[in-house]
Design a protein around this motif. Structure first.
Motif, PDB file in Angstrom:
ATOM      1  N   ARG A 107      47.241  44.859  34.235  1.00  0.00           N
ATOM      2  CA  ARG A 107      48.566  45.481  34.434  1.00  0.00           C
ATOM      3  C   ARG A 107      49.707  44.512  34.140  1.00  0.00           C
ATOM      4  N   ALA A 108      49.459  43.198  34.348  1.00  0.00           N
ATOM      5  CA  ALA A 108      50.530  42.212  34.167  1.00  0.00           C
ATOM      6  C   ALA A 108      50.826  41.951  32.694  1.00  0.00           C
ATOM      7  N   ALA A 109      49.918  42.379  31.809  1.00  0.00           N
ATOM      8  CA  ALA A 109      50.092  42.068  30.385  1.00  0.00           C
ATOM      9  C   ALA A 109      51.154  42.975  29.761  1.00  0.00           C
ATOM     10  N   GLY A 110      51.855  42.440  28.749  1.00  0.00           N
ATOM     11  CA  GLY A 110      52.954  43.181  28.135  1.00  0.00           C
ATOM     12  C   GLY A 110      52.533  44.103  27.006  1.00  0.00           C
ATOM     13  N   HIS A 111      51.332  43.910  26.503  1.00  0.00           N
ATOM     14  CA  HIS A 111      50.865  44.670  25.341  1.00  0.00           C
ATOM     15  C   HIS A 111      49.371  44.938  25.540  1.00  0.00           C
ATOM     16  N   GLN A 112      48.861  46.068  25.045  1.00  0.00           N
ATOM     17  CA  GLN A 112      47.492  46.454  25.367  1.00  0.00           C
ATOM     18  C   GLN A 112      46.451  45.457  24.866  1.00  0.00           C
ATOM     19  N   ILE A 113      46.688  44.847  23.713  1.00  0.00           N
ATOM     20  CA  ILE A 113      45.720  43.850  23.219  1.00  0.00           C
ATOM     21  C   ILE A 113      45.695  42.653  24.179  1.00  0.00           C
ATOM     22  N   GLU A 114      46.866  42.246  24.629  1.00  0.00           N
ATOM     23  CA  GLU A 114      46.946  41.160  25.619  1.00  0.00           C
ATOM     24  C   GLU A 114      46.285  41.602  26.935  1.00  0.00           C
ATOM     25  N   ALA A 115      46.420  42.878  27.260  1.00  0.00           N
ATOM     26  CA  ALA A 115      45.783  43.402  28.479  1.00  0.00           C
ATOM     27  C   ALA A 115      44.259  43.320  28.375  1.00  0.00           C
ATOM     28  N   GLU A 116      43.712  43.680  27.219  1.00  0.00           N
ATOM     29  CA  GLU A 116      42.256  43.601  27.038  1.00  0.00           C
ATOM     30  C   GLU A 116      41.802  42.142  27.093  1.00  0.00           C
ATOM     31  N   ARG A 117      42.616  41.260  26.519  1.00  0.00           N
ATOM     32  CA  ARG A 117      42.316  39.822  26.560  1.00  0.00           C
ATOM     33  C   ARG A 117      42.270  39.322  28.005  1.00  0.00           C
ATOM     34  N   ALA A 118      43.306  39.704  28.762  1.00  0.00           N
ATOM     35  CA  ALA A 118      43.406  39.268  30.156  1.00  0.00           C
ATOM     36  C   ALA A 118      42.261  39.856  30.995  1.00  0.00           C
ATOM     37  N   GLY A 119      41.902  41.107  30.708  1.00  0.00           N
ATOM     38  CA  GLY A 119      40.806  41.749  31.439  1.00  0.00           C
ATOM     39  C   GLY A 119      39.491  41.014  31.226  1.00  0.00           C
ATOM     40  N   LEU A 120      39.205  40.641  29.989  1.00  0.00           N
ATOM     41  CA  LEU A 120      37.950  39.935  29.694  1.00  0.00           C
ATOM     42  C   LEU A 120      37.950  38.539  30.317  1.00  0.00           C
ATOM     43  N   GLU A 121      39.050  37.818  30.180  1.00  0.00           N
ATOM     44  CA  GLU A 121      39.122  36.476  30.767  1.00  0.00           C
ATOM     45  C   GLU A 121      38.915  36.548  32.287  1.00  0.00           C
ATOM     46  N   SER A 122      39.585  37.502  32.903  1.00  0.00           N
ATOM     47  CA  SER A 122      39.492  37.683  34.345  1.00  0.00           C
ATOM     48  C   SER A 122      38.072  38.094  34.755  1.00  0.00           C
ATOM     49  N   PHE A 123      37.437  38.936  33.941  1.00  0.00           N
ATOM     50  CA  PHE A 123      36.071  39.386  34.238  1.00  0.00           C
ATOM     51  C   PHE A 123      35.080  38.224  34.178  1.00  0.00           C
ATOM     52  N   ILE A 124      35.186  37.386  33.141  1.00  0.00           N
ATOM     53  CA  ILE A 124      34.258  36.242  33.026  1.00  0.00           C
ATOM     54  C   ILE A 124      34.432  35.306  34.225  1.00  0.00           C
ATOM     55  N   ALA A 125      35.695  35.077  34.626  1.00  0.00           N
ATOM     56  CA  ALA A 125      35.945  34.212  35.786  1.00  0.00           C
ATOM     57  C   ALA A 125      35.344  34.826  37.054  1.00  0.00           C
ATOM     58  N   PHE A 126      35.497  36.146  37.216  1.00  0.00           N
ATOM     59  CA  PHE A 126      34.935  36.834  38.380  1.00  0.00           C
ATOM     60  C   PHE A 126      33.414  36.687  38.408  1.00  0.00           C
ATOM     61  N   VAL A 127      32.800  36.886  37.249  1.00  0.00           N
ATOM     62  CA  VAL A 127      31.342  36.820  37.162  1.00  0.00           C
ATOM     63  C   VAL A 127      30.833  35.421  37.523  1.00  0.00           C
ATOM     64  N   ARG A 128      31.553  34.391  37.108  1.00  0.00           N
ATOM     65  CA  ARG A 128      31.112  33.025  37.444  1.00  0.00           C
ATOM     66  C   ARG A 128      31.067  32.813  38.961  1.00  0.00           C
TER      67      ARG A 128
END
Lengths: 225, 225
Positions: A107-128
């Motif tokens: 939600r914090a991202a300004g553009h949908q591609i950036e949102a998908e990027r942020a979602g994946l980065e956040s997901f990998i961190a969560f999984v770790r």
């Protein structure tokens, strides 16, 4: 002592999120009515994640869960009817935890591609920090197929809906739909397995950058950023 | 009666491929030495796919497998030491069957993006005919983690290698690497689940078209076709 949502407001963000999820986790008619009850239920779910994550469903036991949680066996049955029921609650709780962890980044991202990027980065961190999530959700395919299907159906639908909204805003192509949603979900699940569960040999942001660059060209609308 | 590879050469392509795979499937020291033996071993593996696909590993039994295969219990133990061993052989056999099914479609394509398109279309079609493959490989995560990891590691490495070769030919971007290989594998696995196992509501070629268009822009080199 503060009770109910007042207590959650003073908790760290993650705890508030999971405490809310925990209210719905108990077996039918067994929802906790106090903040203390919700904390006990939360402790049981966290202990169940450890127990089933380490031992799997079949080897895992209710007594192993209560021992890890430091609660009496009677407390377990105050909230859950059986080992099956706590596993079922755990799968839905972990699904909600993933959603609640990645949604603010998206939600914090300004553009949908950036949102998908942020979602994946956040997901990998969560999984770790929650490596047991793969084993638990994957085992649900056999132990609780309904929750397994619900997890992926609701995740794919969430991605589809946010891509459709982004298409309306002109940020991604108008022909982006369900196929792309399942493709993105599959990428994220396998990249989480490779770079979250298996090895810490890559920076999550670098993995997300490579995927975002591919998506920007692949489904993004040029010059919409 | 023809023996050895001579017999395979006269079989339909799929049978030849799987008969070859079957030679390596037996437990240590139990490889079949005749064409008849290879056919029996093949029948046992196909029956094991049915048995474990329907019942799962824990509920599945050696007697269920031999009944489905129409062979004596002694024939089973001629080739396999145990239920664990036949499950392990089955996971590796199914992994090889997928590879051998999609590889000709990938090799026949003139450009790497077209190759990825053909690979996904071929994979979805294969999955529709072998819906049990998901349940069996997914259960391997718990029953035989080594084979489970080998399946995904070898699949990702195959994708990475063919993308690297395509980058050398100027068909995909030079920065395409392991992240893209795992991303493509993840997309294909989830699209196979959605459009192969779950529902036949989409034409595999249409799904593959949507993904290929995304990949052409995402990792392809413009004007290299």
């Amino acid at each position: 002592m503060a009770t109910g949502r007042g207590a959650q407001a003073t908790s760290p963000k993650g705890a508030a999120v999971t405490a809310t999820a925990a209210e719905d986790a108990a077996s039918a008619g067994k929802a906790p009515r106090t903040a203390r009850g919700r904390r006990t239920l939360r402790a049981i779910l966290d202990a169940a994640a450890e127990e089933f994550g380490e031992k799997g469903f079949h080897e895992g036991s209710v007594s192993g869960i209560t021992r890890r949680a430091g609660v009496a066996l009677g407390s377990f049955y105050t909230y859950f009817d059986s080992k099956d029921e706590v596993f079922r609650a755990l799968v839905r709780d972990m699904s909600a935890q993933v959603r609640d962890h990645v949604t603010p980044a998206i939600r914090a991202a300004g553009h949908q591609i950036e949102a998908e990027r942020a979602g994946l980065e956040s997901f990998i961190a969560f999984v770790r920090d929650h490596k047991e999530i793969y084993r638990i959700i994957d085992e649900a395919e056999f132990v609780d197929p309904e929750s397994f299907n619900l997890h992926y159906d609701s995740t794919a639908e969430r991605i589809r809906a946010r891509l459709a909204a982004a298409a309306d805003r002109g940020e991604v192509r108008a022909d982006v739909g369900e196929v792309h949603a399942w493709a993105i979900m599959g990428m994220n699940v396998f990249l989480g397995l490779r770079y979250g569960v298996r090895d810490d040999d890559a920076v999550p942001g670098d993995v997300a950058d490579a995927v975002a660059a591919m998506l920007a060209r692949g489904i993004g609308v040029p010059d919409s950023e």
